[in-house]
Design a protein around this motif. Structure first.
Motif, PDB file in Angstrom:
ATOM      1  N   THR A  33      20.957  16.122  48.187  1.00  0.00           N
ATOM      2  CA  THR A  33      22.681  16.821  49.008  1.00  0.00           C
ATOM      3  C   THR A  33      22.069  17.906  50.244  1.00  0.00           C
ATOM      4  O   THR A  33      20.920  17.844  50.504  1.00  0.00           O
ATOM      5  CB  THR A  33      23.180  16.926  48.294  1.00  0.00           C
ATOM      6  OG1 THR A  33      22.780  18.571  47.833  1.00  0.00           O
ATOM      7  CG2 THR A  33      23.660  15.862  47.375  1.00  0.00           C
ATOM      8  N   GLN A  85      28.619  24.350  54.106  1.00  0.00           N
ATOM      9  CA  GLN A  85      31.077  24.168  54.179  1.00  0.00           C
ATOM     10  C   GLN A  85      31.606  24.063  55.554  1.00  0.00           C
ATOM     11  O   GLN A  85      32.425  23.260  54.504  1.00  0.00           O
ATOM     12  CB  GLN A  85      31.478  25.126  53.483  1.00  0.00           C
ATOM     13  CG  GLN A  85      30.297  26.127  52.351  1.00  0.00           C
ATOM     14  CD  GLN A  85      30.901  25.091  51.261  1.00  0.00           C
ATOM     15  OE1 GLN A  85      32.618  24.116  50.995  1.00  0.00           O
ATOM     16  NE2 GLN A  85      30.572  25.156  50.310  1.00  0.00           N
ATOM     17  N   SER A  88      31.268  20.097  56.132  1.00  0.00           N
ATOM     18  CA  SER A  88      31.507  19.428  55.051  1.00  0.00           C
ATOM     19  C   SER A  88      33.370  19.045  55.766  1.00  0.00           C
ATOM     20  O   SER A  88      34.024  18.156  55.210  1.00  0.00           O
ATOM     21  CB  SER A  88      31.423  19.973  53.374  1.00  0.00           C
ATOM     22  OG  SER A  88      32.611  20.901  53.131  1.00  0.00           O
ATOM     23  N   TYR A  89      33.357  20.078  56.441  1.00  0.00           N
ATOM     24  CA  TYR A  89      34.695  20.047  56.672  1.00  0.00           C
ATOM     25  C   TYR A  89      35.127  19.453  57.662  1.00  0.00           C
ATOM     26  O   TYR A  89      36.308  18.565  58.571  1.00  0.00           O
ATOM     27  CB  TYR A  89      35.538  20.797  56.739  1.00  0.00           C
ATOM     28  CG  TYR A  89      36.229  21.895  54.905  1.00  0.00           C
ATOM     29  CD1 TYR A  89      37.525  21.042  54.732  1.00  0.00           C
ATOM     30  CD2 TYR A  89      35.617  22.472  54.458  1.00  0.00           C
ATOM     31  CE1 TYR A  89      37.755  21.264  52.929  1.00  0.00           C
ATOM     32  CE2 TYR A  89      35.761  23.199  53.098  1.00  0.00           C
ATOM     33  CZ  TYR A  89      36.540  22.678  52.604  1.00  0.00           C
ATOM     34  OH  TYR A  89      37.567  22.674  50.546  1.00  0.00           O
TER      35      TYR A  89
END
Length: 299
Positions: A33, A85, A88-89
């Protein structure tokens, strides 16, 4: 040390950041990941810094500098976390554009800190960098209507964090050499990462299962090299100039993705890279010409 070397140190340090996204993508393709890859970066980066200190100093490090090094290490870890983050969006290409807002934010920080207005050449350079970034990242045809507000927020947070990191790095620590500074900054970054990411990779066997190979590259190019070079170069060139020079990160990121991930490279992206490089060298060329005019005035 010659003055031209300090901007070069900033460029090389920023260039090393450029390969990180590609290495993280390779780690993801290998079954890990993004959080695991980032955690390995900061943990192994600290180990590398520790080894370098042990070889060069052979003594117990003495802490100094107060909150400067703590804050610098914390900002390093926060930048990696919030940028992950943002990715990821939203698409990685758009996340890069958001991260590159650090150029004008860093300039703003420098103007506020030194109580000055931005120079005209700096503003022109920022326009070049922003336009080139949009082209180089390939987001002209991207659909942004479905991107949630969290993506924009995380992306802007990454830009503010990175600009803050550059500004904090401008502060010199009296009586501390660069390698000791690298050791403490990487230490505090690793501690922050333990709370922000996935420290369990150390004891559950993930790190030793093969992740360490990616962590070694990420640690060297994402922790050791940039922190070391930024600690030398940024205090000499200043936050504003360092923010402009750091724009080299995007062309390097695009080039690395083409070479290692075999991603397509369009003519618009090539044009964007050229514009970014032009925006980077514009302030230096202008300053040099002004210096030559002052030293050789017309009679």
């Amino acid at each position: 040390m010659k003055q031209w070397m300090y901007p070069l140190f900033v460029i090389i340090g920023a260039s090393s950041y450029g390969i990180l996204s590609t290495i993280i993508k390779l780690a993801i393709l290998d079954g890990y990941t993004a959080a695991e890859a980032v955690t390995s970066q900061y943990f192994i980066g600290f180990v590398l810094a520790l080894l370098i200190f042990a070889v060069t100093h052979r003594s117990i490090p003495k802490f100094g500098g107060g909150w400067t090094l703590v804050l610098a290490g914390l900002l390093t870890a926060i930048t990696g976390t919030v940028y992950g983050q943002a990715v990821s969006y939203m698409p990685a290409s758009l996340a890069v554009v958001m991260l590159f807002q650090f150029t004008w934010i860093g300039m703003l920080f420098d103007c506020v800190a030194n109580r000055r207005l931005p120079k005209r050449i700096e503003v022109i350079s920022l326009f070049f960098l922003f336009g080139g970034t949009i082209l180089a990242a390939g987001v002209i045809d991207a659909d942004i209507s479905a991107i949630p507000w969290q993506g924009w927020a995380w992306g802007m947070a990454a830009a503010v964090s990175f600009a803050s990191f550059i500004m904090v790095n401008q502060r010199q620590v009296t009586g501390m050499d660069t390698i000791t500074r690298l050791f403490f900054m990487s230490f505090f970054a690793a501690i922050a990462t333990a709370f922000l990411q996935t420290p369990e990779i150390v004891w559950n066997g993930t790190l030793l299962s093969g992740l360490w190979t990616y962590g070694l590259i990420l640690g060297a190019f994402g922790i050791v090299l940039p922190i070391f070079l930024f600690s030398i170069g940024v205090p000499r060139v200043g936050t504003g100039t360092a923010a402009i020079l750091s724009a080299v990160e995007l062309p390097v990121a695009v080039t690395a993705s083409v070479i290692l991930l075999h991603e397509a490279l369009t003519l618009l992206q090539v044009a964007g890279i050229i514009i970014i490089l032009g925006g980077m060298i514009l302030p230096s060329v202008t300053q040099r010409r002004l210096g030559m005019r002052k030293s050789h005035p017309r009679r």
